[in-house]
Design a protein around this motif. Sequence first.
Motif, PDB file in Angstrom:
ATOM      1  N   ILE A  69       0.826  -1.207   0.000  1.00 18.25           N
ATOM      2  CA  ILE A  69       0.000   0.000   0.000  1.00 18.25           C
ATOM      3  C   ILE A  69       0.863   1.260   0.000  1.00 18.25           C
ATOM      4  CG2 ILE A  69      -1.758   1.279   1.298  1.00 18.25           C
ATOM      5  CD1 ILE A  69      -2.812  -1.438   2.264  1.00 18.25           C
ATOM      6  N   VAL A  70       1.990   1.205   0.683  1.00 17.35           N
ATOM      7  CA  VAL A  70       2.959   2.300   0.643  1.00 17.35           C
ATOM      8  C   VAL A  70       4.310   1.741   0.201  1.00 17.35           C
ATOM      9  CG1 VAL A  70       1.817   3.678   2.421  1.00 17.35           C
ATOM     10  CG2 VAL A  70       3.545   2.012   3.084  1.00 17.35           C
ATOM     11  N   ASN A  71       5.117   2.593  -0.393  1.00 11.65           N
ATOM     12  CA  ASN A  71       6.422   2.165  -0.899  1.00 11.65           C
ATOM     13  C   ASN A  71       7.534   2.953  -0.217  1.00 11.65           C
ATOM     14  OD1 ASN A  71       5.422   0.324  -2.937  1.00 11.65           O
ATOM     15  ND2 ASN A  71       4.749   2.146  -4.059  1.00 11.65           N
ATOM     16  N   PRO A  72       8.697   2.339  -0.037  1.00  8.70           N
ATOM     17  CA  PRO A  72       9.811   3.049   0.592  1.00  8.70           C
ATOM     18  C   PRO A  72      10.334   4.182  -0.294  1.00  8.70           C
ATOM     19  CG  PRO A  72      10.544   0.928  -0.256  1.00  8.70           C
ATOM     20  CD  PRO A  72       9.049   0.948  -0.376  1.00  8.70           C
ATOM     21  N   VAL A  73      10.916   5.178   0.348  1.00  8.96           N
ATOM     22  CA  VAL A  73      11.549   6.276  -0.377  1.00  8.96           C
ATOM     23  C   VAL A  73      12.794   5.719  -1.071  1.00  8.96           C
ATOM     24  CG1 VAL A  73      12.654   8.527  -0.166  1.00  8.96           C
ATOM     25  CG2 VAL A  73      10.671   7.955   1.275  1.00  8.96           C
ATOM     26  N   THR A  74      12.881   5.893  -2.380  1.00  5.20           N
ATOM     27  CA  THR A  74      13.926   5.248  -3.181  1.00  5.20           C
ATOM     28  C   THR A  74      15.327   5.558  -2.686  1.00  5.20           C
ATOM     29  OG1 THR A  74      12.488   5.370  -5.122  1.00  5.20           O
ATOM     30  CG2 THR A  74      14.816   4.960  -5.516  1.00  5.20           C
ATOM     31  N   ILE A  75      15.582   6.803  -2.352  1.00  9.87           N
ATOM     32  CA  ILE A  75      16.920   7.207  -1.946  1.00  9.87           C
ATOM     33  C   ILE A  75      17.368   6.535  -0.648  1.00  9.87           C
ATOM     34  CG2 ILE A  75      16.227   9.223  -0.592  1.00  9.87           C
ATOM     35  CD1 ILE A  75      18.610  10.713  -1.833  1.00  9.87           C
ATOM     36  N   LEU A  76      16.401   6.051   0.131  1.00 13.05           N
ATOM     37  CA  LEU A  76      16.720   5.394   1.406  1.00 13.05           C
ATOM     38  C   LEU A  76      16.725   3.876   1.303  1.00 13.05           C
ATOM     39  CD1 LEU A  76      14.616   7.626   3.825  1.00 13.05           C
ATOM     40  CD2 LEU A  76      17.068   7.761   3.344  1.00 13.05           C
ATOM     41  N   GLN A  77      16.577   3.365   0.105  1.00 11.96           N
ATOM     42  CA  GLN A  77      16.595   1.924  -0.115  1.00 11.96           C
ATOM     43  C   GLN A  77      18.024   1.461  -0.371  1.00 11.96           C
ATOM     44  OE1 GLN A  77      14.055   0.166   1.042  1.00 11.96           O
ATOM     45  NE2 GLN A  77      13.626  -0.913  -0.854  1.00 11.96           N
ATOM     46  N   ALA A  78      18.719   1.100   0.695  1.00 12.64           N
ATOM     47  CA  ALA A  78      20.086   0.595   0.598  1.00 12.64           C
ATOM     48  C   ALA A  78      20.315  -0.401   1.718  1.00 12.64           C
ATOM     49  CB  ALA A  78      21.090   1.743   0.686  1.00 12.64           C
ATOM     50  N   THR A  79      21.054  -1.444   1.442  1.00 13.43           N
ATOM     51  CA  THR A  79      21.272  -2.503   2.426  1.00 13.43           C
ATOM     52  C   THR A  79      21.899  -1.960   3.712  1.00 13.43           C
ATOM     53  OG1 THR A  79      21.530  -4.156   0.679  1.00 13.43           O
ATOM     54  CG2 THR A  79      22.383  -4.717   2.864  1.00 13.43           C
TER      55      THR A  79
END
Length: 203
Positions: A69-79
């Motif tokens: 329903i909600v998606n993570p902020v792309t810039i904060l998607q890092a291992t």
Amino acid sequence: MPVTALGLYLIFAVLGFGWRSWTQYRHTGSTGFRGIHGRPGSPQWLAGAGFLAAILAGAAAPLLQLLGIVNPVTILQATWIQTTGIVLAGVGIAATLYAQRDMGQSWRIGVDPNETTTLVRHGVFALVRNPIFAAMLIFAAGITLITPNPLALVAFLVLLVTIELQVRVVEEPYLNAVHGRAYRDYCGAVGRFVPHIGRSLTV
């Protein structure tokens, strides 16, 4: 990652609220919950209601991300960001439990203005005046980094604001009224959330 966040949130809720309240009841006959006080819309009421809303939103954020329903902020998607979040959440849980232990029978959720509790200054309370709130913010920051979607970010911001409101508008005036000079001396010697920072009373 949302599953990890939900699991950590469950552990935090069970240990930090459920188990702690049961332990408090077993030793004192009270769960420690004091509820939300003040007129609706007042700073006291907003602090309590905002805190509850932030906790619920913080738990909903990873669930809604898991459901798509909600998606993570792309810039904060890092291992490395998610890994840092897991570490922070774990540290936050441990620190919360440790601070609750040091607070002993004076532990409460909320403030009853007609109640007098002991001024706790030993253990971790000798380093910061609000170690439980500080630990909760560390935990919440960790959960936010694990599932950094817009709802999680807003929930963390609301939690930060309401904790500041609770401490400055509700708890500090109450403790100053109850303990007087002893509390003012404590504020002058010990930081509010971080050692040596905020060594003053705002009332």
